[in-house]
Design a protein around this motif. Structure first.
Motif, PDB file in Angstrom:
ATOM      1  N   TYR A 212       0.924  -1.152  -0.071  1.00 50.42           N
ATOM      2  CA  TYR A 212       0.108  -0.079   0.040  1.00 50.42           C
ATOM      3  C   TYR A 212       1.074   1.430  -0.049  1.00 50.42           C
ATOM      4  O   TYR A 212       0.661   2.248  -0.789  1.00 50.42           O
ATOM      5  CB  TYR A 212      -0.915  -0.014   1.391  1.00 50.42           C
ATOM      6  CG  TYR A 212      -1.997   0.990   1.231  1.00 50.42           C
ATOM      7  CD1 TYR A 212      -3.287   0.870   0.611  1.00 50.42           C
ATOM      8  CD2 TYR A 212      -1.955   2.222   1.590  1.00 50.42           C
ATOM      9  CE1 TYR A 212      -4.159   1.839   0.477  1.00 50.42           C
ATOM     10  CE2 TYR A 212      -2.514   3.398   1.687  1.00 50.42           C
ATOM     11  CZ  TYR A 212      -3.769   3.242   1.036  1.00 50.42           C
ATOM     12  OH  TYR A 212      -5.034   4.015   1.048  1.00 50.42           O
ATOM     13  N   VAL A 213       1.860   1.361   0.944  1.00 47.74           N
ATOM     14  CA  VAL A 213       2.443   2.712   1.326  1.00 47.74           C
ATOM     15  C   VAL A 213       3.244   2.901  -0.181  1.00 47.74           C
ATOM     16  O   VAL A 213       3.408   4.179  -0.263  1.00 47.74           O
ATOM     17  CB  VAL A 213       3.527   2.298   2.302  1.00 47.74           C
ATOM     18  CG1 VAL A 213       4.413   3.433   2.457  1.00 47.74           C
ATOM     19  CG2 VAL A 213       2.477   2.438   3.572  1.00 47.74           C
ATOM     20  N   PRO A 214       3.963   2.123  -0.925  1.00 50.08           N
ATOM     21  CA  PRO A 214       4.784   2.434  -2.262  1.00 50.08           C
ATOM     22  C   PRO A 214       3.708   3.341  -3.066  1.00 50.08           C
ATOM     23  O   PRO A 214       4.306   3.869  -4.078  1.00 50.08           O
ATOM     24  CB  PRO A 214       5.286   1.227  -2.609  1.00 50.08           C
ATOM     25  CG  PRO A 214       5.378   0.140  -1.540  1.00 50.08           C
ATOM     26  CD  PRO A 214       4.002   0.654  -0.615  1.00 50.08           C
ATOM     27  N   HIS A 215       2.586   2.908  -3.276  1.00 44.75           N
ATOM     28  CA  HIS A 215       1.592   3.311  -4.142  1.00 44.75           C
ATOM     29  C   HIS A 215       0.675   4.365  -3.881  1.00 44.75           C
ATOM     30  O   HIS A 215      -0.179   4.847  -4.674  1.00 44.75           O
ATOM     31  CB  HIS A 215       1.029   2.011  -4.978  1.00 44.75           C
ATOM     32  CG  HIS A 215       2.011   1.033  -5.110  1.00 44.75           C
ATOM     33  ND1 HIS A 215       2.795   1.074  -6.315  1.00 44.75           N
ATOM     34  CD2 HIS A 215       2.382  -0.259  -4.652  1.00 44.75           C
ATOM     35  CE1 HIS A 215       3.430  -0.124  -6.461  1.00 44.75           C
ATOM     36  NE2 HIS A 215       3.353  -0.905  -5.426  1.00 44.75           N
ATOM     37  N   ASN A 216       0.391   4.403  -2.691  1.00 45.38           N
ATOM     38  CA  ASN A 216      -0.755   5.085  -2.101  1.00 45.38           C
ATOM     39  C   ASN A 216      -0.415   6.254  -1.169  1.00 45.38           C
ATOM     40  O   ASN A 216       0.373   5.970  -0.487  1.00 45.38           O
ATOM     41  CB  ASN A 216      -1.754   4.253  -1.684  1.00 45.38           C
ATOM     42  CG  ASN A 216      -2.466   3.232  -2.506  1.00 45.38           C
ATOM     43  OD1 ASN A 216      -3.426   3.404  -3.438  1.00 45.38           O
ATOM     44  ND2 ASN A 216      -1.621   2.212  -2.435  1.00 45.38           N
ATOM     45  N   LYS A 217      -1.242   7.520  -1.150  1.00 46.41           N
ATOM     46  CA  LYS A 217      -0.884   8.392   0.191  1.00 46.41           C
ATOM     47  C   LYS A 217      -1.421   7.865   1.366  1.00 46.41           C
ATOM     48  O   LYS A 217      -2.676   7.004   1.302  1.00 46.41           O
ATOM     49  CB  LYS A 217      -1.770   9.593  -0.283  1.00 46.41           C
ATOM     50  CG  LYS A 217      -1.935  10.466   0.844  1.00 46.41           C
ATOM     51  CD  LYS A 217      -0.983  11.510   0.812  1.00 46.41           C
ATOM     52  CE  LYS A 217      -0.625  12.312   1.983  1.00 46.41           C
ATOM     53  NZ  LYS A 217       0.491  12.010   2.845  1.00 46.41           N
ATOM     54  N   ILE A 218      -0.734   7.711   2.462  1.00 43.73           N
ATOM     55  CA  ILE A 218      -1.190   7.083   3.517  1.00 43.73           C
ATOM     56  C   ILE A 218      -0.901   8.110   4.758  1.00 43.73           C
ATOM     57  O   ILE A 218      -0.015   9.055   4.641  1.00 43.73           O
ATOM     58  CB  ILE A 218      -0.496   5.914   3.952  1.00 43.73           C
ATOM     59  CG1 ILE A 218      -1.166   5.183   5.166  1.00 43.73           C
ATOM     60  CG2 ILE A 218       1.121   5.892   4.461  1.00 43.73           C
ATOM     61  CD1 ILE A 218      -1.296   4.013   5.112  1.00 43.73           C
ATOM     62  N   ASP A 219      -1.943   8.378   5.408  1.00 40.82           N
ATOM     63  CA  ASP A 219      -1.829   9.260   6.831  1.00 40.82           C
ATOM     64  C   ASP A 219      -2.474   8.518   7.888  1.00 40.82           C
ATOM     65  O   ASP A 219      -3.343   8.267   8.074  1.00 40.82           O
ATOM     66  CB  ASP A 219      -2.898  10.680   6.383  1.00 40.82           C
ATOM     67  CG  ASP A 219      -2.764  11.593   7.255  1.00 40.82           C
ATOM     68  OD1 ASP A 219      -2.571  11.211   8.706  1.00 40.82           O
ATOM     69  OD2 ASP A 219      -3.063  12.721   7.175  1.00 40.82           O
ATOM     70  N   VAL A 220      -1.291   8.421   8.698  1.00 40.65           N
ATOM     71  CA  VAL A 220      -1.536   7.372   9.790  1.00 40.65           C
ATOM     72  C   VAL A 220      -2.540   8.068  11.072  1.00 40.65           C
ATOM     73  O   VAL A 220      -3.032   7.503  11.504  1.00 40.65           O
ATOM     74  CB  VAL A 220      -0.464   6.671  10.591  1.00 40.65           C
ATOM     75  CG1 VAL A 220       0.512   5.889   9.689  1.00 40.65           C
ATOM     76  CG2 VAL A 220       0.603   7.773  11.041  1.00 40.65           C
ATOM     77  N   GLN A 221      -2.430   9.361  11.048  1.00 39.41           N
ATOM     78  CA  GLN A 221      -3.289  10.022  11.966  1.00 39.41           C
ATOM     79  C   GLN A 221      -4.670  10.140  11.524  1.00 39.41           C
ATOM     80  O   GLN A 221      -5.797   9.763  12.516  1.00 39.41           O
ATOM     81  CB  GLN A 221      -2.724  11.475  12.167  1.00 39.41           C
ATOM     82  CG  GLN A 221      -1.356  11.496  13.195  1.00 39.41           C
ATOM     83  CD  GLN A 221      -0.914  13.222  13.334  1.00 39.41           C
ATOM     84  OE1 GLN A 221      -1.757  13.614  14.068  1.00 39.41           O
ATOM     85  NE2 GLN A 221       0.093  13.498  13.018  1.00 39.41           N
TER      86      GLN A 221
END
Ligand code: 7TS
Length: 417
Positions: A212-221
Protein backbone atom coordinates in the motif's frame (compact mmCIF):
# COMPACT_ATOMS: atom_id res chain seq x y z
CA UNK A 1 7.82 5.20 -28.58
CA UNK A 2 7.91 4.71 -24.83
CA UNK A 3 7.74 8.13 -23.39
CA UNK A 4 5.29 9.43 -25.91
CA UNK A 5 2.79 6.70 -25.11
CA UNK A 6 1.77 8.12 -21.75
CA UNK A 7 1.41 11.62 -23.18
CA UNK A 8 -2.16 12.52 -23.87
CA UNK A 9 -3.23 10.48 -20.88
CA UNK A 10 -3.90 12.33 -17.65
CA UNK A 11 -0.90 10.84 -15.85
CA UNK A 12 1.43 13.55 -14.57
CA UNK A 13 4.33 11.12 -14.61
CA UNK A 14 6.26 11.26 -17.86
CA UNK A 15 8.37 8.33 -18.90
CA UNK A 16 11.08 8.19 -16.24
CA UNK A 17 12.60 4.86 -17.25
CA UNK A 18 15.89 6.46 -18.17
CA UNK A 19 16.40 7.33 -14.49
CA UNK A 20 16.42 3.61 -13.64
CA UNK A 21 19.66 2.03 -14.90
CA UNK A 22 18.43 -1.55 -14.77
CA UNK A 23 15.50 -0.66 -17.00
CA UNK A 24 17.94 0.47 -19.65
CA UNK A 25 19.41 -3.02 -19.90
CA UNK A 26 18.95 -5.05 -23.03
CA UNK A 27 19.02 -8.83 -22.56
CA UNK A 28 19.22 -11.13 -25.59
CA UNK A 29 18.65 -8.13 -27.77
CA UNK A 30 15.40 -7.18 -26.00
CA UNK A 31 14.97 -4.19 -23.68
CA UNK A 32 13.94 -5.23 -20.19
CA UNK A 33 10.27 -4.77 -19.30
CA UNK A 34 9.99 -5.01 -15.55
CA UNK A 35 6.53 -6.08 -14.38
CA UNK A 36 7.41 -7.49 -10.98
CA UNK A 37 7.48 -4.44 -8.75
CA UNK A 38 5.19 -6.07 -6.18
CA UNK A 39 8.19 -8.31 -5.41
CA UNK A 40 10.70 -5.47 -5.38
CA UNK A 41 10.98 -2.17 -7.19
CA UNK A 42 13.78 -0.87 -9.36
CA UNK A 43 15.97 1.94 -8.02
CA UNK A 44 16.53 5.33 -9.64
CA UNK A 45 20.10 6.54 -10.13
CA UNK A 46 19.84 9.19 -7.41
CA UNK A 47 18.97 6.46 -4.87
CA UNK A 48 21.92 4.34 -6.01
CA UNK A 49 24.15 7.43 -5.85
CA UNK A 50 23.08 8.06 -2.26
CA UNK A 51 24.38 4.63 -1.26
CA UNK A 52 27.73 5.37 -2.87
CA UNK A 53 27.75 8.84 -1.26
CA UNK A 54 27.24 7.33 2.20
CA UNK A 55 29.99 4.72 1.88
CA UNK A 56 32.35 7.14 0.15
CA UNK A 57 31.94 10.12 2.45
CA UNK A 58 30.44 9.62 5.91
CA UNK A 59 30.45 5.91 6.67
CA UNK A 60 30.62 5.80 10.48
CA UNK A 61 28.52 4.27 13.21
CA UNK A 62 25.58 6.33 14.45
CA UNK A 63 24.83 7.66 17.93
CA UNK A 64 28.32 6.77 19.17
CA UNK A 65 31.14 8.91 17.87
CA UNK A 66 31.85 12.48 18.87
CA UNK A 67 33.84 12.96 15.68
CA UNK A 68 32.47 14.77 12.63
CA UNK A 69 31.99 11.73 10.41
CA UNK A 70 29.83 9.98 12.99
CA UNK A 71 27.88 13.17 13.55
CA UNK A 72 27.33 13.46 9.80
CA UNK A 73 26.10 9.89 9.46
CA UNK A 74 23.87 10.33 12.53
CA UNK A 75 22.41 13.49 11.08
CA UNK A 76 21.60 11.80 7.76
CA UNK A 77 20.19 8.79 9.60
CA UNK A 78 17.92 10.99 11.71
CA UNK A 79 16.90 13.09 8.70
CA UNK A 80 15.74 9.92 6.97
CA UNK A 81 13.59 9.08 9.98
CA UNK A 82 12.03 12.54 9.76
CA UNK A 83 11.36 11.98 6.03
CA UNK A 84 9.57 8.72 6.86
CA UNK A 85 7.57 10.43 9.60
CA UNK A 86 6.46 13.13 7.23
CA UNK A 87 5.69 10.65 4.43
CA UNK A 88 3.15 8.77 6.55
CA UNK A 89 2.22 11.79 8.73
CA UNK A 90 3.17 10.25 12.06
CA UNK A 91 3.12 12.60 15.04
CA UNK A 92 6.72 12.04 16.07
CA UNK A 93 9.90 10.31 14.94
CA UNK A 94 9.59 8.32 18.20
CA UNK A 95 6.87 6.41 16.34
CA UNK A 96 9.17 5.36 13.48
CA UNK A 97 11.14 2.18 14.16
CA UNK A 98 13.70 1.01 11.62
CA UNK A 99 13.44 -2.72 10.89
CA UNK A 100 14.75 -5.03 8.16
CA UNK A 101 11.42 -4.84 6.37
CA UNK A 102 7.74 -5.59 6.69
CA UNK A 103 8.38 -9.15 7.80
CA UNK A 104 10.59 -8.12 10.69
CA UNK A 105 8.23 -5.30 11.64
CA UNK A 106 5.31 -7.72 11.99
CA UNK A 107 7.44 -10.24 13.88
CA UNK A 108 8.61 -7.47 16.22
CA UNK A 109 5.00 -6.61 16.94
CA UNK A 110 3.88 -10.20 17.41
CA UNK A 111 6.74 -10.81 19.85
CA UNK A 112 6.99 -7.56 21.77
CA UNK A 113 3.34 -6.50 21.81
CA UNK A 114 1.81 -9.95 21.36
CA UNK A 115 3.66 -11.73 24.14
CA UNK A 116 2.93 -8.91 26.58
CA UNK A 117 -0.73 -8.41 25.73
CA UNK A 118 -2.23 -11.60 24.31
CA UNK A 119 -3.49 -14.51 26.37
CA UNK A 120 -5.50 -17.65 25.84
CA UNK A 121 -9.04 -16.94 24.71
CA UNK A 122 -8.11 -13.64 23.03
CA UNK A 123 -8.78 -13.30 19.32
CA UNK A 124 -6.84 -11.77 16.46
CA UNK A 125 -8.65 -11.06 13.23
CA UNK A 126 -6.74 -11.46 9.98
CA UNK A 127 -8.11 -11.75 6.46
CA UNK A 128 -8.07 -14.43 3.79
CA UNK A 129 -5.98 -12.06 1.66
CA UNK A 130 -2.86 -12.00 3.81
CA UNK A 131 0.72 -12.54 2.73
CA UNK A 132 2.52 -15.24 4.73
CA UNK A 133 4.31 -12.43 6.59
CA UNK A 134 1.04 -11.38 8.15
CA UNK A 135 -0.05 -14.94 8.90
CA UNK A 136 2.89 -16.93 10.23
CA UNK A 137 3.97 -14.53 13.04
CA UNK A 138 0.38 -14.57 14.38
CA UNK A 139 0.20 -18.36 14.07
CA UNK A 140 3.40 -18.52 16.13
CA UNK A 141 1.89 -16.15 18.70
CA UNK A 142 -1.22 -18.30 18.79
CA UNK A 143 0.94 -21.37 19.47
CA UNK A 144 2.71 -19.54 22.30
CA UNK A 145 -0.38 -18.07 23.94
CA UNK A 146 -3.42 -20.09 22.89
CA UNK A 147 -5.10 -17.10 21.27
CA UNK A 148 -7.47 -17.75 18.38
CA UNK A 149 -7.02 -16.49 14.81
CA UNK A 150 -10.12 -15.60 12.81
CA UNK A 151 -10.29 -14.67 9.16
CA UNK A 152 -12.38 -12.14 7.28
CA UNK A 153 -13.62 -13.98 4.18
CA UNK A 154 -13.37 -12.63 0.65
CA UNK A 155 -15.89 -12.83 -2.16
CA UNK A 156 -15.23 -14.27 -5.65
CA UNK A 157 -13.51 -11.01 -6.66
CA UNK A 158 -11.09 -11.16 -3.73
CA UNK A 159 -12.89 -8.29 -1.98
CA UNK A 160 -13.25 -8.49 1.81
CA UNK A 161 -16.77 -9.19 3.03
CA UNK A 162 -17.23 -6.47 5.61
CA UNK A 163 -20.54 -7.83 6.88
CA UNK A 164 -18.75 -11.01 7.84
CA UNK A 165 -15.96 -8.96 9.41
CA UNK A 166 -18.50 -7.19 11.62
CA UNK A 167 -19.76 -10.57 12.83
CA UNK A 168 -16.23 -11.66 13.78
CA UNK A 169 -15.59 -8.63 16.00
CA UNK A 170 -16.28 -9.10 19.69
CA UNK A 171 -14.98 -8.12 23.11
CA UNK A 172 -12.42 -10.92 22.66
CA UNK A 173 -10.84 -9.19 19.64
CA UNK A 174 -7.49 -7.67 20.57
CA UNK A 175 -6.04 -6.93 17.14
CA UNK A 176 -7.19 -6.66 13.53
CA UNK A 177 -4.25 -7.10 11.14
CA UNK A 178 -4.74 -6.78 7.39
CA UNK A 179 -2.98 -5.56 4.29
CA UNK A 180 -3.77 -2.19 2.75
CA UNK A 181 -3.31 -3.68 -0.70
CA UNK A 182 -3.07 -7.36 -1.58
CA UNK A 183 0.14 -8.40 -3.32
CA UNK A 184 -1.59 -11.36 -4.86
CA UNK A 185 -4.97 -10.06 -6.01
CA UNK A 186 -4.35 -6.32 -6.06
CA UNK A 187 -7.35 -5.60 -3.79
CA UNK A 188 -7.27 -2.22 -2.05
CA UNK A 189 -8.84 -2.64 1.34
CA UNK A 190 -10.95 0.03 3.10
CA UNK A 191 -8.47 0.87 5.86
CA UNK A 192 -10.53 3.55 7.55
CA UNK A 193 -13.72 1.54 7.74
CA UNK A 194 -11.96 -1.57 9.02
CA UNK A 195 -10.09 0.51 11.59
CA UNK A 196 -13.16 2.30 12.91
CA UNK A 197 -15.01 -0.97 13.39
CA UNK A 198 -12.00 -2.52 15.14
CA UNK A 199 -11.66 0.47 17.46
CA UNK A 200 -15.39 0.36 18.27
CA UNK A 201 -14.80 -3.21 19.43
CA UNK A 202 -11.82 -2.10 21.54
CA UNK A 203 -9.20 -3.76 19.29
CA UNK A 204 -5.96 -2.34 17.91
CA UNK A 205 -5.17 -2.24 14.19
CA UNK A 206 -2.08 -3.22 12.23
CA UNK A 207 -1.93 -2.39 8.54
CA UNK A 208 0.54 -4.42 6.50
CA UNK A 209 1.49 -1.60 4.17
CA UNK A 210 4.10 -3.47 2.10
CA UNK A 211 2.05 -2.99 -1.07
CA UNK A 212 0.00 0.00 0.00
CA UNK A 213 2.59 2.52 1.12
CA UNK A 214 4.71 2.53 -2.09
CA UNK A 215 1.66 3.28 -4.24
CA UNK A 216 -0.84 5.28 -2.19
CA UNK A 217 -0.97 8.31 0.05
CA UNK A 218 -1.18 7.20 3.65
CA UNK A 219 -1.89 9.36 6.68
CA UNK A 220 -1.63 7.33 9.86
CA UNK A 221 -3.25 10.06 11.92
CA UNK A 222 -6.23 10.55 9.65
CA UNK A 223 -6.73 6.78 9.44
CA UNK A 224 -6.05 6.45 13.18
CA UNK A 225 -4.27 3.11 12.68
CA UNK A 226 -2.21 1.86 15.60
CA UNK A 227 0.57 0.11 13.68
CA UNK A 228 1.85 0.16 10.11
CA UNK A 229 4.56 -2.03 8.59
CA UNK A 230 6.28 -1.48 5.25
CA UNK A 231 9.49 -2.20 3.29
CA UNK A 232 11.92 0.21 1.66
CA UNK A 233 12.78 -2.03 -1.27
CA UNK A 234 9.27 -1.91 -2.75
CA UNK A 235 9.33 1.90 -2.87
CA UNK A 236 12.53 2.60 -4.82
CA UNK A 237 14.65 2.14 -1.70
CA UNK A 238 17.21 -0.52 -0.81
CA UNK A 239 16.64 -4.00 0.57
CA UNK A 240 17.15 -4.69 4.27
CA UNK A 241 15.35 -1.61 5.58
CA UNK A 242 11.72 -1.22 6.58
CA UNK A 243 9.54 0.53 9.07
CA UNK A 244 7.28 -0.27 11.96
CA UNK A 245 5.12 2.71 12.79
CA UNK A 246 3.29 2.55 16.12
CA UNK A 247 1.41 5.06 18.23
CA UNK A 248 3.86 6.39 20.77
CA UNK A 249 1.89 5.50 23.90
CA UNK A 250 1.56 1.88 22.75
CA UNK A 251 5.21 1.52 21.69
CA UNK A 252 6.26 3.11 24.96
CA UNK A 253 4.56 0.40 26.98
CA UNK A 254 5.86 -2.45 24.84
CA UNK A 255 8.94 -4.34 26.07
CA UNK A 256 11.92 -4.41 23.68
CA UNK A 257 12.19 -7.02 20.93
CA UNK A 258 15.95 -7.58 20.64
CA UNK A 259 18.47 -6.83 23.37
CA UNK A 260 21.99 -5.48 22.90
CA UNK A 261 23.87 -2.28 22.20
CA UNK A 262 22.17 1.09 21.86
CA UNK A 263 18.76 0.02 23.19
CA UNK A 264 19.88 0.23 26.81
CA UNK A 265 19.90 2.90 29.46
CA UNK A 266 21.90 1.25 32.28
CA UNK A 267 23.42 -2.21 32.09
CA UNK A 268 24.42 -4.27 35.13
CA UNK A 269 25.66 -7.85 35.11
CA UNK A 270 22.27 -9.17 36.19
CA UNK A 271 19.84 -6.75 34.63
CA UNK A 272 19.44 -3.68 32.44
CA UNK A 273 17.13 -0.77 31.92
CA UNK A 274 16.15 0.35 28.46
CA UNK A 275 16.40 3.58 26.57
CA UNK A 276 13.61 5.63 25.03
CA UNK A 277 11.82 5.34 21.71
CA UNK A 278 12.62 4.74 18.97
CA UNK A 279 16.07 3.31 19.86
CA UNK A 280 14.54 0.94 22.41
CA UNK A 281 13.56 -1.22 19.43
CA UNK A 282 16.79 -0.80 17.47
CA UNK A 283 19.39 -2.98 19.18
CA UNK A 284 22.86 -3.17 17.64
CA UNK A 285 24.37 -1.33 14.71
CA UNK A 286 21.42 -0.61 12.46
CA UNK A 287 21.24 -0.61 8.67
CA UNK A 288 22.58 2.94 8.53
CA UNK A 289 23.10 3.00 4.78
CA UNK A 290 19.67 1.45 4.20
CA UNK A 291 17.91 4.07 6.31
CA UNK A 292 19.72 6.98 4.67
CA UNK A 293 19.06 5.64 1.18
CA UNK A 294 15.40 5.02 2.03
CA UNK A 295 15.28 8.72 2.86
CA UNK A 296 16.46 9.49 -0.67
CA UNK A 297 13.82 7.14 -2.12
CA UNK A 298 11.18 9.07 -0.19
CA UNK A 299 12.50 12.36 -1.55
CA UNK A 300 12.22 10.85 -5.03
CA UNK A 301 8.60 9.77 -4.43
CA UNK A 302 7.79 13.17 -2.91
CA UNK A 303 9.14 14.85 -6.04
CA UNK A 304 6.86 12.69 -8.19
CA UNK A 305 3.93 13.13 -5.81
CA UNK A 306 2.50 9.93 -4.35
CA UNK A 307 -1.00 10.80 -5.58
CA UNK A 308 0.45 10.94 -9.10
CA UNK A 309 2.01 7.51 -8.57
CA UNK A 310 -1.39 6.04 -7.73
CA UNK A 311 -3.00 7.81 -10.70
CA UNK A 312 -0.29 6.62 -13.09
CA UNK A 313 -0.73 3.02 -11.98
CA UNK A 314 -4.48 3.30 -12.10
CA UNK A 315 -4.24 4.26 -15.77
CA UNK A 316 -1.87 1.39 -16.55
CA UNK A 317 -4.14 -1.01 -14.67
CA UNK A 318 -7.21 0.21 -16.57
CA UNK A 319 -5.35 -0.15 -19.87
CA UNK A 320 -4.16 -3.68 -19.02
CA UNK A 321 -7.51 -4.90 -17.74
CA UNK A 322 -9.17 -3.61 -20.90
CA UNK A 323 -6.67 -5.49 -23.09
CA UNK A 324 -6.97 -8.63 -20.96
CA UNK A 325 -10.74 -8.52 -21.15
CA UNK A 326 -10.56 -8.53 -24.94
CA UNK A 327 -8.91 -11.95 -24.80
CA UNK A 328 -11.29 -14.74 -23.74
CA UNK A 329 -8.33 -16.96 -22.88
CA UNK A 330 -7.24 -14.66 -20.07
CA UNK A 331 -8.87 -15.07 -16.69
CA UNK A 332 -8.33 -12.11 -14.39
CA UNK A 333 -8.26 -12.76 -10.67
CA UNK A 334 -9.46 -10.06 -8.32
CA UNK A 335 -11.83 -7.19 -8.88
CA UNK A 336 -11.88 -5.04 -12.02
CA UNK A 337 -13.27 -2.10 -10.05
CA UNK A 338 -10.43 0.42 -10.27
CA UNK A 339 -11.41 2.06 -6.99
CA UNK A 340 -10.92 -1.24 -5.24
CA UNK A 341 -7.68 -2.41 -6.75
CA UNK A 342 -4.10 -1.40 -7.32
CA UNK A 343 -1.59 -2.27 -10.00
CA UNK A 344 -0.84 -5.91 -9.25
CA UNK A 345 -2.80 -8.09 -11.67
CA UNK A 346 -3.02 -11.84 -11.21
CA UNK A 347 -4.19 -13.79 -14.21
CA UNK A 348 -4.30 -17.19 -15.84
CA UNK A 349 -3.78 -17.89 -19.53
CA UNK A 350 -5.94 -20.79 -20.67
CA UNK A 351 -3.84 -23.86 -21.46
CA UNK A 352 -0.50 -22.37 -20.35
CA UNK A 353 0.93 -23.04 -16.91
CA UNK A 354 1.97 -19.81 -15.15
CA UNK A 355 5.58 -20.98 -14.90
CA UNK A 356 5.73 -21.80 -18.62
CA UNK A 357 4.24 -18.42 -19.37
CA UNK A 358 6.77 -16.63 -17.18
CA UNK A 359 9.59 -18.46 -18.98
CA UNK A 360 8.31 -17.53 -22.41
CA UNK A 361 7.97 -13.92 -21.31
CA UNK A 362 11.47 -14.04 -19.87
CA UNK A 363 12.83 -15.15 -23.25
CA UNK A 364 11.61 -11.74 -24.46
CA UNK A 365 13.05 -9.98 -21.38
CA UNK A 366 9.64 -9.41 -19.82
CA UNK A 367 9.75 -10.00 -16.06
CA UNK A 368 6.55 -11.19 -14.42
CA UNK A 369 6.00 -13.37 -11.39
CA UNK A 370 4.49 -16.86 -11.45
CA UNK A 371 3.64 -18.75 -8.30
CA UNK A 372 1.63 -18.50 -5.10
CA UNK A 373 3.03 -15.05 -4.26
CA UNK A 374 3.45 -16.07 -0.59
CA UNK A 375 -0.32 -16.42 -0.29
CA UNK A 376 -0.75 -20.19 -0.32
CA UNK A 377 -4.04 -20.24 1.64
CA UNK A 378 -5.49 -17.68 -0.77
CA UNK A 379 -4.47 -19.76 -3.79
CA UNK A 380 -6.09 -22.79 -2.15
CA UNK A 381 -9.25 -20.75 -1.63
CA UNK A 382 -9.42 -20.12 -5.39
CA UNK A 383 -8.63 -23.79 -6.07
CA UNK A 384 -5.36 -23.03 -7.86
CA UNK A 385 -1.67 -23.54 -7.15
CA UNK A 386 -0.34 -20.44 -8.86
CA UNK A 387 -1.14 -17.40 -10.98
CA UNK A 388 0.84 -15.20 -13.31
CA UNK A 389 1.19 -11.69 -11.92
CA UNK A 390 2.09 -8.45 -13.63
CA UNK A 391 2.67 -5.54 -11.28
CA UNK A 392 3.40 -1.90 -12.05
CA UNK A 393 5.30 1.02 -10.66
CA UNK A 394 6.19 4.58 -11.56
CA UNK A 395 8.49 3.64 -14.44
CA UNK A 396 6.09 1.43 -16.38
CA UNK A 397 4.46 2.66 -19.55
CA UNK A 398 1.67 1.58 -21.85
CA UNK A 399 4.40 0.32 -24.18
CA UNK A 400 5.32 -2.19 -21.47
CA UNK A 401 1.75 -3.43 -21.44
CA UNK A 402 1.70 -3.61 -25.25
CA UNK A 403 4.84 -5.75 -25.22
CA UNK A 404 3.30 -8.01 -22.61
CA UNK A 405 0.18 -8.42 -24.75
CA UNK A 406 2.28 -9.05 -27.87
CA UNK A 407 4.32 -11.81 -26.22
CA UNK A 408 1.22 -13.36 -24.64
CA UNK A 409 0.02 -13.68 -28.24
CA UNK A 410 3.27 -15.45 -29.17
CA UNK A 411 2.90 -17.81 -26.21
CA UNK A 412 -0.63 -18.56 -27.28
CA UNK A 413 0.59 -19.54 -30.78
CA UNK A 414 3.30 -21.77 -29.27
CA UNK A 415 0.77 -23.63 -27.15
CA UNK A 416 -1.96 -23.88 -29.82
CA UNK A 417 -1.11 -27.05 -31.68
N1 7TS B 1 3.21 -8.15 3.07
C1 7TS B 1 2.84 -8.03 1.78
C2 7TS B 1 1.44 -7.61 1.43
C3 7TS B 1 3.79 -8.28 0.78
O1 7TS B 1 3.43 -8.15 -0.49
C4 7TS B 1 5.11 -8.66 1.14
C5 7TS B 1 6.13 -9.04 0.10
C6 7TS B 1 5.43 -8.73 2.49
C7 7TS B 1 4.45 -8.48 3.43
C8 7TS B 1 6.81 -9.06 2.96
O2 7TS B 1 7.66 -8.01 2.67
P1 7TS B 1 9.24 -8.15 2.94
O3 7TS B 1 9.82 -6.92 2.35
O4 7TS B 1 9.44 -8.25 4.41
O5 7TS B 1 9.66 -9.41 2.24
N2 7TS B 1 5.59 -9.43 -1.14
C9 7TS B 1 6.24 -10.05 -2.13
C10 7TS B 1 5.63 -10.42 -3.34
O6 7TS B 1 4.47 -10.18 -3.62
N3 7TS B 1 6.53 -11.04 -4.12
O7 7TS B 1 7.69 -11.09 -3.46
C11 7TS B 1 7.53 -10.48 -2.22
Amino acid sequence: MSGTEIKGATSKIENIKSEFPELNRVINGKPVVFLDSAATSQKPQRVIDKLVEYYSNYNANVHRGVYSLSMESTEEYDTARELVREFINARSTNEIIYTKGTTEAINLLARAWGDANIKEGDEIILTELEHHSNLVPWQMLSQRTGCKLRFVPIDDHAVLQLDEYKKLLSDKTRLVAFNGQSNSMGTLNPIKEITELAHDAGALVLVDGAQYVPHNKIDVQALDIDFLAFSGHKMCGPTGIGILYGKENILDEMPPFLGGGDMIDMVHYEYSTYTKLPIKFEAGTPNIAGAIVLGEAIRFLNDLGIENVREHERELTAYTLEKFQQNPKIKIYGTTDLDKRGGAISFEYEGIHPHDLAQILDSESICIRAGHHCTQPLMRKFGIAATSRASFYVYNTKDDVDRLIEVLGKADEMFSF
